[in-house]
Write an enzyme that holds these catalytic residues in place. Structure first.
Site, PDB file in Angstrom:
ATOM      1  N   ASP A  33       6.508   3.389 -10.095  1.00  0.00           N
ATOM      2  CA  ASP A  33       5.683   4.290  -9.847  1.00  0.00           C
ATOM      3  C   ASP A  33       5.401   5.081 -11.340  1.00  0.00           C
ATOM      4  O   ASP A  33       6.316   5.746 -11.422  1.00  0.00           O
ATOM      5  CB  ASP A  33       5.524   5.130  -8.785  1.00  0.00           C
ATOM      6  CG  ASP A  33       4.168   6.175  -8.630  1.00  0.00           C
ATOM      7  OD1 ASP A  33       3.769   4.729  -7.339  1.00  0.00           O
ATOM      8  OD2 ASP A  33       3.843   6.748  -8.771  1.00  0.00           O
ATOM      9  N   ILE A  34       4.046   6.019 -11.352  1.00  0.00           N
ATOM     10  CA  ILE A  34       3.903   6.749 -13.045  1.00  0.00           C
ATOM     11  C   ILE A  34       4.844   8.443 -12.012  1.00  0.00           C
ATOM     12  O   ILE A  34       4.714   8.860 -13.143  1.00  0.00           O
ATOM     13  CB  ILE A  34       2.530   6.847 -13.301  1.00  0.00           C
ATOM     14  CG1 ILE A  34       2.694   7.421 -14.523  1.00  0.00           C
ATOM     15  CG2 ILE A  34       1.420   7.158 -12.960  1.00  0.00           C
ATOM     16  CD1 ILE A  34       1.252   6.922 -15.501  1.00  0.00           C
ATOM     17  N   ASN A  90      -0.413   1.778   2.205  1.00  0.00           N
ATOM     18  CA  ASN A  90      -0.967   2.711   2.766  1.00  0.00           C
ATOM     19  C   ASN A  90      -2.477   1.974   2.488  1.00  0.00           C
ATOM     20  O   ASN A  90      -2.819   1.661   1.480  1.00  0.00           O
ATOM     21  CB  ASN A  90      -1.997   4.564   1.842  1.00  0.00           C
ATOM     22  CG  ASN A  90      -0.075   4.769   1.172  1.00  0.00           C
ATOM     23  OD1 ASN A  90       0.593   5.253   2.494  1.00  0.00           O
ATOM     24  ND2 ASN A  90       0.498   5.534   0.289  1.00  0.00           N
ATOM     25  N   GLY A  96      -4.193   7.824   2.609  1.00  0.00           N
ATOM     26  CA  GLY A  96      -3.389   8.071   1.893  1.00  0.00           C
ATOM     27  C   GLY A  96      -3.460   6.918   0.367  1.00  0.00           C
ATOM     28  O   GLY A  96      -3.118   7.242  -1.131  1.00  0.00           O
ATOM     29  N   GLN A  97      -4.235   6.320   0.763  1.00  0.00           N
ATOM     30  CA  GLN A  97      -4.137   5.037  -0.200  1.00  0.00           C
ATOM     31  C   GLN A  97      -5.422   5.811  -1.901  1.00  0.00           C
ATOM     32  O   GLN A  97      -6.292   6.114  -1.081  1.00  0.00           O
ATOM     33  CB  GLN A  97      -5.336   4.325   0.164  1.00  0.00           C
ATOM     34  CG  GLN A  97      -4.848   2.776  -0.918  1.00  0.00           C
ATOM     35  CD  GLN A  97      -6.071   1.488  -0.190  1.00  0.00           C
ATOM     36  OE1 GLN A  97      -5.699   1.238   0.876  1.00  0.00           O
ATOM     37  NE2 GLN A  97      -5.871   0.326  -1.543  1.00  0.00           N
ATOM     38  N   HIS A 103      -1.402  -2.405  -2.497  1.00  0.00           N
ATOM     39  CA  HIS A 103      -0.016  -2.576  -3.009  1.00  0.00           C
ATOM     40  C   HIS A 103       1.462  -2.651  -1.917  1.00  0.00           C
ATOM     41  O   HIS A 103       0.674  -1.417  -1.123  1.00  0.00           O
ATOM     42  CB  HIS A 103       0.374  -1.585  -4.617  1.00  0.00           C
ATOM     43  CG  HIS A 103      -0.654  -0.480  -4.105  1.00  0.00           C
ATOM     44  ND1 HIS A 103      -1.833  -0.241  -4.232  1.00  0.00           N
ATOM     45  CD2 HIS A 103      -0.358   1.089  -3.369  1.00  0.00           C
ATOM     46  CE1 HIS A 103      -2.161   1.138  -3.671  1.00  0.00           C
ATOM     47  NE2 HIS A 103      -0.858   2.046  -3.448  1.00  0.00           N
TER      48      HIS A 103
END
Ligand code: AMP
Length: 117
Positions: A33-34, A90, A96-97, A103
């Site tokens: 994750d970034i 999510n 919160g998506q 994913h």
């Protein structure tokens, strides 16, 4: 199945934008994750775009199983089993998506509270 629209994750699958890929097979891709929310934070996605979990159909059962098995294998390879890890989906903006390509988040390397925020 409901196809996901062309998201940033589709661009990662097509190698149009870079990502730190940790696992790949013909159906599944996993990358870091970034904006990590834990010392280890990995996203596991189907290469076939599916907007969210709610869009999954009976014919997606094998793919969903592949994703979960990939999650467990990646967590093991990342050394997260002993300390425990959290797996999050999510579903929908209210949960919160933000990227509408299904994913699973793998989060590990720290303590987690319950219930989640
Ligand atoms: P969600 O909020 O459940 O939809 O999760 C989307 C996740 O994608 C967030 O944790 C973001 O930090 C992550 N993300 C967004 N863009 C990228 C990117 N280019 N590479 C890696 N992770 C990303």
């Amino acid at each position: 199945m409901t196809e996901g629209s062309d998201t940033i994750f589709s661009k990662i699958i097509r190698r149009e934008i870079p990502a730190q890929i940790v696992f790949e097979n013909d159906k599944v891709l996993a990358f870091r994750d970034i904006s990590p929310q834990a010392p280890t934070h990995i996203l596991v996605i189907p290469k076939q775009a599916l907007k969210d979990l709610a869009s999954a159909q009976p014919q997606d059962a094998a793919l969903l199983g592949e994703l979960l098995l990939a999650v467990a294998a990646i967590a093991r390879k990342e050394g997260l089993e002993a300390g425990g890890y959290r797996v999050v989906i999510n579903n929908g903006a209210g949960a919160g998506q933000t990227v509408f390509h299904l994913h699973m988040h793998i989060l590990g390397g720290r303590k987690f509270a319950w219930p989640p925020g």
